[in-house]
Design an enzyme around this catalytic site. Structure first.
Site, PDB file in Angstrom:
ATOM      1  N   ASP A 298      67.221  67.104  53.281  1.00 54.85           N
ATOM      2  CA  ASP A 298      68.441  66.222  53.338  1.00 54.85           C
ATOM      3  C   ASP A 298      69.091  68.073  54.586  1.00 54.85           C
ATOM      4  OD1 ASP A 298      67.408  63.805  52.745  1.00 54.85           O
ATOM      5  OD2 ASP A 298      68.923  63.881  51.377  1.00 54.85           O
TER       6      ASP A 298
ATOM      7  N   ASP B 265      70.482  55.869  45.787  1.00 55.73           N
ATOM      8  CA  ASP B 265      69.689  56.797  44.576  1.00 55.73           C
ATOM      9  C   ASP B 265      70.131  57.020  42.900  1.00 55.73           C
ATOM     10  OD1 ASP B 265      68.176  56.858  46.732  1.00 55.73           O
ATOM     11  OD2 ASP B 265      68.290  58.904  47.584  1.00 55.73           O
TER      12      ASP B 265
HETATM   13  P1  AP5 Z   1      68.975  56.037  50.418  1.00 54.02           P
HETATM   14  O1  AP5 Z   1      68.449  55.125  49.673  1.00 54.02           O
HETATM   15  O2  AP5 Z   1      68.784  55.682  51.998  1.00 54.02           O
HETATM   16  O3  AP5 Z   1      70.789  55.594  50.390  1.00 54.02           O
HETATM   17  P2  AP5 Z   1      72.093  56.473  49.675  1.00 54.02           P
HETATM   18  O4  AP5 Z   1      72.343  57.162  50.172  1.00 54.02           O
HETATM   19  O5  AP5 Z   1      71.980  56.829  48.899  1.00 54.02           O
HETATM   20  O6  AP5 Z   1      72.795  55.234  49.234  1.00 54.02           O
HETATM   21  P3  AP5 Z   1      74.089  54.737  50.258  1.00 54.02           P
HETATM   22  O7  AP5 Z   1      75.131  55.541  50.616  1.00 54.02           O
HETATM   23  O8  AP5 Z   1      72.960  53.639  51.281  1.00 54.02           O
HETATM   24  O9  AP5 Z   1      74.353  53.506  49.529  1.00 54.02           O
HETATM   25  P4  AP5 Z   1      73.601  52.102  49.010  1.00 54.02           P
HETATM   26  O10 AP5 Z   1      73.950  51.661  50.436  1.00 54.02           O
HETATM   27  O11 AP5 Z   1      71.850  52.519  49.105  1.00 54.02           O
HETATM   28  O12 AP5 Z   1      74.451  51.510  47.853  1.00 54.02           O
HETATM   29  P5  AP5 Z   1      75.864  50.991  47.757  1.00 54.02           P
HETATM   30  O13 AP5 Z   1      76.624  51.364  49.064  1.00 54.02           O
HETATM   31  O14 AP5 Z   1      75.847  49.550  47.897  1.00 54.02           O
HETATM   32  O15 AP5 Z   1      69.320  57.407  50.099  1.00 54.02           O
HETATM   33  C1  AP5 Z   1      69.352  58.664  50.678  1.00 54.02           C
HETATM   34  C2  AP5 Z   1      68.506  59.354  50.568  1.00 54.02           C
HETATM   35  O16 AP5 Z   1      67.721  59.100  51.149  1.00 54.02           O
HETATM   36  C3  AP5 Z   1      68.224  60.554  51.061  1.00 54.02           C
HETATM   37  O17 AP5 Z   1      68.126  62.195  50.517  1.00 54.02           O
HETATM   38  C4  AP5 Z   1      67.448  61.355  52.383  1.00 54.02           C
HETATM   39  O18 AP5 Z   1      65.942  62.407  51.375  1.00 54.02           O
HETATM   40  C5  AP5 Z   1      66.365  59.295  51.372  1.00 54.02           C
HETATM   41  N1  AP5 Z   1      65.521  58.818  52.440  1.00 54.02           N
HETATM   42  C6  AP5 Z   1      65.955  58.619  54.333  1.00 54.02           C
HETATM   43  N2  AP5 Z   1      64.701  58.463  54.687  1.00 54.02           N
HETATM   44  C7  AP5 Z   1      63.709  58.088  53.579  1.00 54.02           C
HETATM   45  C8  AP5 Z   1      62.328  58.111  53.653  1.00 54.02           C
HETATM   46  N3  AP5 Z   1      62.352  57.341  54.452  1.00 54.02           N
HETATM   47  N4  AP5 Z   1      61.791  58.335  52.916  1.00 54.02           N
HETATM   48  C9  AP5 Z   1      62.217  58.799  51.466  1.00 54.02           C
HETATM   49  N5  AP5 Z   1      63.521  58.639  51.144  1.00 54.02           N
HETATM   50  C10 AP5 Z   1      64.591  58.847  52.671  1.00 54.02           C
HETATM   51  O19 AP5 Z   1      76.453  51.974  47.045  1.00 54.02           O
HETATM   52  C11 AP5 Z   1      76.030  51.737  45.738  1.00 54.02           C
HETATM   53  C12 AP5 Z   1      76.257  52.044  44.258  1.00 54.02           C
HETATM   54  O20 AP5 Z   1      77.853  53.184  44.564  1.00 54.02           O
HETATM   55  C13 AP5 Z   1      77.713  50.547  43.650  1.00 54.02           C
HETATM   56  O21 AP5 Z   1      77.337  49.857  43.472  1.00 54.02           O
HETATM   57  C14 AP5 Z   1      78.970  51.888  43.381  1.00 54.02           C
HETATM   58  O22 AP5 Z   1      78.656  51.526  41.911  1.00 54.02           O
HETATM   59  C15 AP5 Z   1      78.714  52.709  43.926  1.00 54.02           C
HETATM   60  N6  AP5 Z   1      79.640  52.864  45.234  1.00 54.02           N
HETATM   61  C16 AP5 Z   1      79.345  52.962  46.620  1.00 54.02           C
HETATM   62  N7  AP5 Z   1      80.848  52.903  47.737  1.00 54.02           N
HETATM   63  C17 AP5 Z   1      81.524  53.522  46.397  1.00 54.02           C
HETATM   64  C18 AP5 Z   1      83.067  53.735  46.224  1.00 54.02           C
HETATM   65  N8  AP5 Z   1      83.367  53.785  48.202  1.00 54.02           N
HETATM   66  N9  AP5 Z   1      83.982  53.564  45.556  1.00 54.02           N
HETATM   67  C19 AP5 Z   1      83.112  53.558  44.217  1.00 54.02           C
HETATM   68  N10 AP5 Z   1      82.069  53.852  44.140  1.00 54.02           N
HETATM   69  C20 AP5 Z   1      81.495  52.773  45.071  1.00 54.02           C
END
Ligand code: AP5
Ligand code: NA
Length: 345
Positions: free
Chosen positions: A19, A299
């Site tokens: 990243d 993740d």
């Molecule tokens: P990716 O899976 O894309 O998303 P993320 O960044 O891990 O997660 P998000 O921020 O999108 O969260 P989410 O929407 O999945 O979940 P949610 O918001 O519901 O991972 C990123 C990685 O992907 C990078 O390292 C990159 O390398 C890789 N990547 C990109 N493209 C790729 C490809 N083509 N192939 C392979 N790898 C790739 O949140 C989840 C949980 O978080 C919630 O249930 C809660 O517990 C907590 N949470 C969220 N927001 C809050 C808050 N405001 N307060 C408290 N807890 C919170």
């Protein structure tokens, strides 16, 4: 941890990416035609983005790649190296070495395929406030082939495993590898877990996704991904619970074990959707000043879930562990962590 955990019990396949992460402004997103909270594959027009991030925005290099992130978090929670094995393809270069070193030092037993044909993949992580836009240049990761899994030494690792986790992102790279693992899991009554990973996969990779789904025992996704999936299926439902119920009802190979759907919704409750029940698990909302970046939240949630699931803990414990893990990662840059985990069941 009480129960004995077998080495190599969990196998993951995915895109190992480095990243390149930086906080940017709206203008930067506009310049490259990116949405604030999306995940896409880089096209030709995005290629100068990486250099821009490094030269003008003082970017950080952080080990990434969705499945590898989940396995690193899982290993951190377990504190028992080599429980998880990872397959993916890297180039013969410095970035590949960084990924290898980072994954191993976090306890993941990586068995990379290596290619001379492309450099190690990178993912631009463009942070604006609490949103992150991901732009992945898969490069070497796109060169993964099923042959890597078919060698006797890898087949032995696969035979030894009980749980298999593959992200939706891998649908763009090697559907035959996904089928190989999915069918193996089915034949040997092992558990196959998958993630919807990004809206574009449900929209544009419907065929390999629908071919994998009948084998999926546990399906993860967030709300945007669930919406995109529903739209691609032509479902009218907009409500997450209703969408989840329809996902549950899609055809399944192993009928003795019904599917489980786990949907995250940012700070809103996590939904656990099973045949006869829908449960909501509250998330204690982080204040904006506690959020460093949400990159890796989804993740980390899966990593926290897996760490308990492979120990046969209850689904409630798995989900609370996922929520706990996501919280730790959001308070830091990228999918990183430090110190001893203190999750309490
Ligand atoms: P990716 O899976 O894309 O998303 P993320 O960044 O891990 O997660 P998000 O921020 O999108 O969260 P989410 O929407 O999945 O979940 P949610 O918001 O519901 O991972 C990123 C990685 O992907 C990078 O390292 C990159 O390398 C890789 N990547 C990109 N493209 C790729 C490809 N083509 N192939 C392979 N790898 C790739 O949140 C989840 C949980 O978080 C919630 O249930 C809660 O517990 C907590 N949470 C969220 N927001 C809050 C808050 N405001 N307060 C408290 N807890 C919170
Ligand atoms: Na983070």
């Amino acid at each position: 941890m009480s129960e004995e955990i077998k080495p190599g019990v969990l196998v993951g396949c995915g895109n190992p990416l480095l990243d390149i992460s930086a906080t940017v402004d709206e203008h930067f997103l506009q310049k490259y035609g990116l949405k604030p909270n999306d995940a896409i594959l880089a096209e030709e027009k995005h290629m100068p983005l990486y250099k821009d991030l490094v030269e003008k925005y003082n970017a950080d290099y952080i080990a990434g790649g969705s499945v590898q992130n989940s396995l690193r978090v899982c290993q951190w929670i377990l504190q028992k190296p080599n429980t998880a094995i990872f397959f993916g393809c890297i180039g013969q270069d410095k970035y590949g070495e960084i990924l290898d070193e980072r994954a191993r030092s976090n306890g993941v037993d990586v068995h990379y395929q290596r290619t001379n044909e492309a450099p190690t993949g990178t993912c631009g992580v463009l942070i604006t406030g609490t949103h992150r836009s991901l732009c992945a240049n898969l490069a070497a990761a796109n060169h993964f082939t099923i042959d890597h899994l078919l060698t006797p030494d890898k087949q032995k690792l696969i035979d030894n495993a009980e749980f298999f986790y593959i992200s939706g992102f891998f649908l763009t790279v090697s559907p035959p590898s996904i089928q190989h693992i999915a069918q193996h899991a089915h034949k040997h009554k092992r558990t196959f877990l998958m993630n919807l990973s990004a809206p574009f996969l449900s929209q544009f990779f419907t065929e390999p996704l629908m071919a994998a789904l009948p084998y999926v025992d546990i399906l993860f996704g967030n709300e945007l991904e669930a919406e995109a999936f529903a739209a691609a299926q032509g479902w009218e439902e907009k409500d997450m619970k209703e969408i989840g119920k329809k996902m549950l009802a899609l055809p399944k190979q192993n009928a003795d074990r019904t599917r489980i759907v786990v949907l995250t919704q940012g700070h809103l409750p996590v939904l656990l959707i099973q045949e006869h029940t829908i449960e909501e698990f509250p998330v204690e909302r982080l204040e904006p000043d506690e959020i460093v970046d949400t990159n890796g939240a989804g993740d980390a949630f899966v990593g926290g879930f897996l760490a308990q699931y492979i120990q046969k803990k209850s689904l409630g414990v798995c989900i609370r562990s996922g929520i706990w893990a996501a919280r730790q990662i959001i308070k830091r840059s990228g999918c990183t962590f430090e110190g001893t985990p203190d999750f309490n069941e």
